[in-house]
Design an enzyme around this catalytic site. Structure first.
Site, mmCIF file in Angstrom:
data_model
loop_
_atom_site.group_PDB
_atom_site.id
_atom_site.type_symbol
_atom_site.label_atom_id
_atom_site.label_comp_id
_atom_site.label_asym_id
_atom_site.label_seq_id
_atom_site.Cartn_x
_atom_site.Cartn_y
_atom_site.Cartn_z
ATOM 1 N N LYS A 22 0.988 -1.169 -0.106
ATOM 2 C CA LYS A 22 -0.182 -0.054 -0.228
ATOM 3 C C LYS A 22 0.917 1.270 0.045
ATOM 4 O O LYS A 22 0.789 2.197 -0.745
ATOM 5 C CB LYS A 22 -0.786 0.043 1.292
ATOM 6 C CG LYS A 22 -1.442 1.367 1.523
ATOM 7 C CD LYS A 22 -2.395 1.410 2.763
ATOM 8 C CE LYS A 22 -1.680 1.637 3.910
ATOM 9 N NZ LYS A 22 -1.545 3.196 4.117
ATOM 10 N N ASN A 23 1.920 1.193 0.747
ATOM 11 C CA ASN A 23 2.711 2.542 1.003
ATOM 12 C C ASN A 23 3.570 2.674 -0.022
ATOM 13 O O ASN A 23 4.227 3.762 -0.225
ATOM 14 C CB ASN A 23 3.316 2.533 2.523
ATOM 15 C CG ASN A 23 2.302 2.687 3.603
ATOM 16 O OD1 ASN A 23 1.230 3.056 3.193
ATOM 17 N ND2 ASN A 23 2.827 2.398 4.709
ATOM 18 N N CYS A 116 -5.224 8.814 9.114
ATOM 19 C CA CYS A 116 -5.456 8.329 10.281
ATOM 20 C C CYS A 116 -5.400 9.187 11.569
ATOM 21 O O CYS A 116 -4.901 10.144 11.503
ATOM 22 C CB CYS A 116 -4.362 7.167 10.556
ATOM 23 S SG CYS A 116 -4.563 5.843 9.550
ATOM 24 N N ARG A 121 0.209 15.134 12.462
ATOM 25 C CA ARG A 121 0.982 14.634 11.474
ATOM 26 C C ARG A 121 1.286 15.976 10.465
ATOM 27 O O ARG A 121 0.753 15.980 9.489
ATOM 28 C CB ARG A 121 0.148 13.580 10.702
ATOM 29 C CG ARG A 121 -0.201 12.445 11.525
ATOM 30 C CD ARG A 121 -0.721 11.281 10.875
ATOM 31 N NE ARG A 121 0.032 10.537 9.979
ATOM 32 C CZ ARG A 121 -0.007 9.460 9.243
ATOM 33 N NH1 ARG A 121 -1.405 9.121 8.971
ATOM 34 N NH2 ARG A 121 0.590 8.921 8.258
ATOM 35 N N ASP A 304 3.710 0.771 12.231
ATOM 36 C CA ASP A 304 2.467 0.062 11.588
ATOM 37 C C ASP A 304 2.198 -1.288 12.158
ATOM 38 O O ASP A 304 0.934 -1.761 12.076
ATOM 39 C CB ASP A 304 2.604 0.195 10.039
ATOM 40 C CG ASP A 304 2.841 1.600 9.665
ATOM 41 O OD1 ASP A 304 3.082 1.694 8.413
ATOM 42 O OD2 ASP A 304 2.570 2.403 10.335
ATOM 43 N N ARG A 396 -8.667 0.222 3.812
ATOM 44 C CA ARG A 396 -7.664 1.189 3.305
ATOM 45 C C ARG A 396 -6.674 0.322 2.950
ATOM 46 O O ARG A 396 -5.747 0.688 2.025
ATOM 47 C CB ARG A 396 -7.329 2.277 4.186
ATOM 48 C CG ARG A 396 -8.533 3.432 4.274
ATOM 49 C CD ARG A 396 -7.941 4.546 5.077
ATOM 50 N NE ARG A 396 -6.682 5.001 4.623
ATOM 51 C CZ ARG A 396 -5.579 5.199 5.393
ATOM 52 N NH1 ARG A 396 -5.774 5.359 6.829
ATOM 53 N NH2 ARG A 396 -4.299 5.602 4.945
HETATM 54 C C1 EPZ Z 1 4.354 6.889 6.258
HETATM 55 O O1 EPZ Z 1 3.620 7.954 6.597
HETATM 56 C C2 EPZ Z 1 3.309 5.613 6.455
HETATM 57 N N1 EPZ Z 1 2.272 6.107 5.196
HETATM 58 C C3 EPZ Z 1 2.745 5.064 7.680
HETATM 59 O O2 EPZ Z 1 1.690 4.219 7.486
HETATM 60 C C4 EPZ Z 1 3.947 5.031 8.426
HETATM 61 O O3 EPZ Z 1 3.241 4.672 9.778
HETATM 62 C C5 EPZ Z 1 4.899 6.280 8.667
HETATM 63 O O4 EPZ Z 1 5.249 6.297 7.339
HETATM 64 C C6 EPZ Z 1 6.320 5.897 9.300
HETATM 65 O O5 EPZ Z 1 6.794 4.565 9.021
HETATM 66 C C7 EPZ Z 1 2.373 6.174 4.069
HETATM 67 O O6 EPZ Z 1 3.489 5.766 3.603
HETATM 68 C C8 EPZ Z 1 1.214 6.666 3.271
HETATM 69 P P1 EPZ Z 1 6.775 9.989 8.038
HETATM 70 P P2 EPZ Z 1 4.183 9.304 6.651
HETATM 71 O O7 EPZ Z 1 6.773 11.230 7.459
HETATM 72 O O8 EPZ Z 1 5.362 9.479 5.616
HETATM 73 C C9 EPZ Z 1 6.882 13.210 11.547
HETATM 74 C C10 EPZ Z 1 -0.044 3.178 7.693
HETATM 75 O O9 EPZ Z 1 -0.638 2.467 8.666
HETATM 76 N N2 EPZ Z 1 6.877 14.278 10.614
HETATM 77 O O10 EPZ Z 1 7.666 9.016 8.229
HETATM 78 O O11 EPZ Z 1 3.239 10.651 6.930
HETATM 79 C C11 EPZ Z 1 5.719 12.568 11.580
HETATM 80 O O12 EPZ Z 1 4.637 13.213 12.543
HETATM 81 C C12 EPZ Z 1 0.484 4.547 7.669
HETATM 82 O O13 EPZ Z 1 0.031 2.497 6.457
HETATM 83 C C13 EPZ Z 1 7.326 15.607 10.882
HETATM 84 O O14 EPZ Z 1 7.256 16.146 11.917
HETATM 85 O O15 EPZ Z 1 5.085 9.407 7.940
HETATM 86 C C14 EPZ Z 1 5.902 11.220 12.471
HETATM 87 O O16 EPZ Z 1 6.098 11.546 13.945
HETATM 88 C C15 EPZ Z 1 0.146 5.119 9.229
HETATM 89 N N3 EPZ Z 1 7.132 16.362 9.649
HETATM 90 C C16 EPZ Z 1 7.513 10.964 11.903
HETATM 91 O O17 EPZ Z 1 8.098 12.469 11.369
HETATM 92 C C17 EPZ Z 1 7.088 16.154 8.534
HETATM 93 O O18 EPZ Z 1 7.082 16.872 7.697
HETATM 94 C C18 EPZ Z 1 7.554 9.875 10.824
HETATM 95 O O19 EPZ Z 1 6.744 10.400 9.765
HETATM 96 C C19 EPZ Z 1 6.495 14.728 7.967
HETATM 97 C C20 EPZ Z 1 6.590 13.838 9.146
#
Ligand code: EPZ
Length: 422
Positions: A22-23, A116, A121, A304, A396
């Site tokens: 998915k991701n 979610c 986020r 996840d 999803r």
């Molecule tokens: C991806 O989300 C995945 N989603 C998430 O999977 C997964 O949990 C996450 O990566 C972490 O592995 C998709 O790929 C569509 P991040 P993403 O940017 O990219 C902070 C699922 O269940 N952050 O790696 O949004 C953020 O708040 C979903 O399949 C900032 O502070 O996650 C988090 O604490 C849920 N500023 C951390 O970084 C930013 O600009 C990691 O987030 C971006 C992120």
């Protein structure tokens, strides 16, 4: 509205095929916008997030054919780069449209994403990357307007390891003039998958999968064919379900290396794991010992899967501590697990799980995608019947969930909510 009816107590037995990731899918589909020709993506899962992306691209004017597990996207007819909030809000990963449209057209006006309920986020790192490449970014009543007359390569350091920001910057940088380096980049397999697609289109990306990614901008990106990697989170979910039910399951079409953090943790618990090239056998046991789980970016234990893991840990003798270092409030499933008999206390970023607590079937509500997975596994091990609602979350990210579980012997069916239950 529908719900799952699950009768607990049956060990899962047999083989389950894992779908495309998915991701990866939610990044590869917008990435296809960058190509000046048709892009064919194979092994795509039929899940809600993919369906929403198909509609978004069609709304923008792209031609999209999606049948069986392959999709052909021809983005040449795209005539608009403005997407109102509506559909966009339903999809967290809609933010990849910013990078793809910026790279292709130099402009994107897309509503801020939904997704979610895992706590805040932010997208500040995405914005930092776009601005470093020469774009202006403004938030106009919840619509992000990203524009650049010319994208120029830049050196970008990500303060936090972010999958989304890493991919989004890559999507814009492939068309920037000159060289872009992303430092402290995320290393998830899905990032490598997107870089592979882009390089197949003619991009010049190196270092994907490491914490420094180098992108040499190019003028032309052509159509190509790409097969998505298997979904390591779906695979991990079935591995945990097999262990929790004391079953004997082979997950097929996986990349064993991607599963290493999960396999290692399950072995620590006492689960027998036998790895093949593209399949892993999980032999569950009657007794497990408590372990601690700390999530971290790949190759650490994936956030996840901390929710499904929490369900399994109710069967482990002793005190297990699950700490989520990525999201601050990804523990809403524990309220529902407590209602089924689990002994879980939330302390800051950790869930303290006391085992062994036999679970009893109950009505449970999924609050997000992976919480839903945790509740389904709870239903599989609980005494009696469990009803899981909130399937719009589960749909999803899990293709053919009922079919796959039933093929493993689970007693599960999907039914429509009665009038009185609506
Ligand atoms: C991806 O989300 C995945 N989603 C998430 O999977 C997964 O949990 C996450 O990566 C972490 O592995 C998709 O790929 C569509 P991040 P993403 O940017 O990219 C902070 C699922 O269940 N952050 O790696 O949004 C953020 O708040 C979903 O399949 C900032 O502070 O996650 C988090 O604490 C849920 N500023 C951390 O970084 C930013 O600009 C990691 O987030 C971006 C992120």
């Amino acid at each position: 509205m529908e719900k799952l009816l699950i009768q607990g107590g049956t060990p899962l037995q047999g083989r389950v095929g894992i779908s495309g990731a998915k991701n990866s899918a939610v990044a590869l589909i917008p990435a296809a916008i960058l190509a000046d020709g048709p892009v064919v993506i194979e092994n795509l899962p039929h899940i809600q997030d993919v369906e929403i992306y198909v509609n978004l691209l069609k709304d923008m004017g792209a031609s999209v054919l999606f049948e069986d597990d392959w999709m052909e996207i021809d983005a040449r007819p795209i005539h608009k780069t403005f997407m109102p909030n509506g559909k966009v809000k339903k999809l967290r990963a809609s933010y990849y449209l910013w990078g793809a449209l910026l790279g292709k057209f130099g402009e994107a006006q897309i509503g801020l994403p939904g997704g979610c309920d895992l706590g805040p986020r932010p997208v500040d790192l995405h914005i930092k990357g776009f601005e470093a490449l020469g774009a202006t970014v403004e938030n106009c009543k919840g619509v992000m307007i990203v524009r650049a007359k010319k994208l120029r390569g830049a050196r970008i350091y990500l303060d936090l390891v972010s999958v989304g920001a890493t991919i989004n910057i890559m999507l814009a940088a492939v068309r920037a003039e000159g060289i872009t380096t992303i430092e402290n980049a995320a290393r998830e397999p899905e990032i490598v998958d997107v870089a592979t697609l882009l390089n197949n289109m003619g991009a010049r990306i190196s270092g994907a999968g490491t914490d420094v990614i180098r992108i040499q901008g190019v003028d032309i990106l052509r159509g190509c064919r790409h097969t998505i990697i298997p979904d390591r989170i779906e695979a991990g979910t079935y591995m945990i379900a097999a262990a929790a039910t004391g079953g004997d399951v082979v997950v097929e079409n996986v990349i064993a290396k991607h599963m290493e953090p999960v396999s290692a943790k399950l072995r620590e618990l006492g689960v027998e794991i036998i790895e093949g090239d593209d399949a892993i056998r999980i032999i569950g046991k009657k007794e497990y010992k408590a372990v601690d789980v700390k999530t971290s970016p790949y190759p650490g234990f994936p956030t996840d899967l901390q929710q499904p893991m929490t369900t399994l840990l109710t069967l482990a003798e002793g005190t297990s501590i699950v700490t989520d270092n990525i999201y601050s409030s990804r523990f809403r499933h524990s309220d529902e697990l407590r209602r089924m008999g689990a002994a879980i206390k939330i302390e800051g970023r950790s869930a303290v799980v006391e085992g062994v607590t036999p679970l009893t079937g109950a009505k449970a509500m999924a609050s997000d995608l992976r919480a839903g997975a945790a509740l389904v596994i709870a239903g599989l091990i609980a005494k009696g019947n469990t009803e899981v609602e909130g399937l719009e979350h589960i749909d999803r990210g899990y293709e053919n969930l009922v079919q796959k579980l039933s093929n493993l012997g689970a007693k599960v069916e999907r039914v429509t909510l009665g009038e009185a239950e609506q």
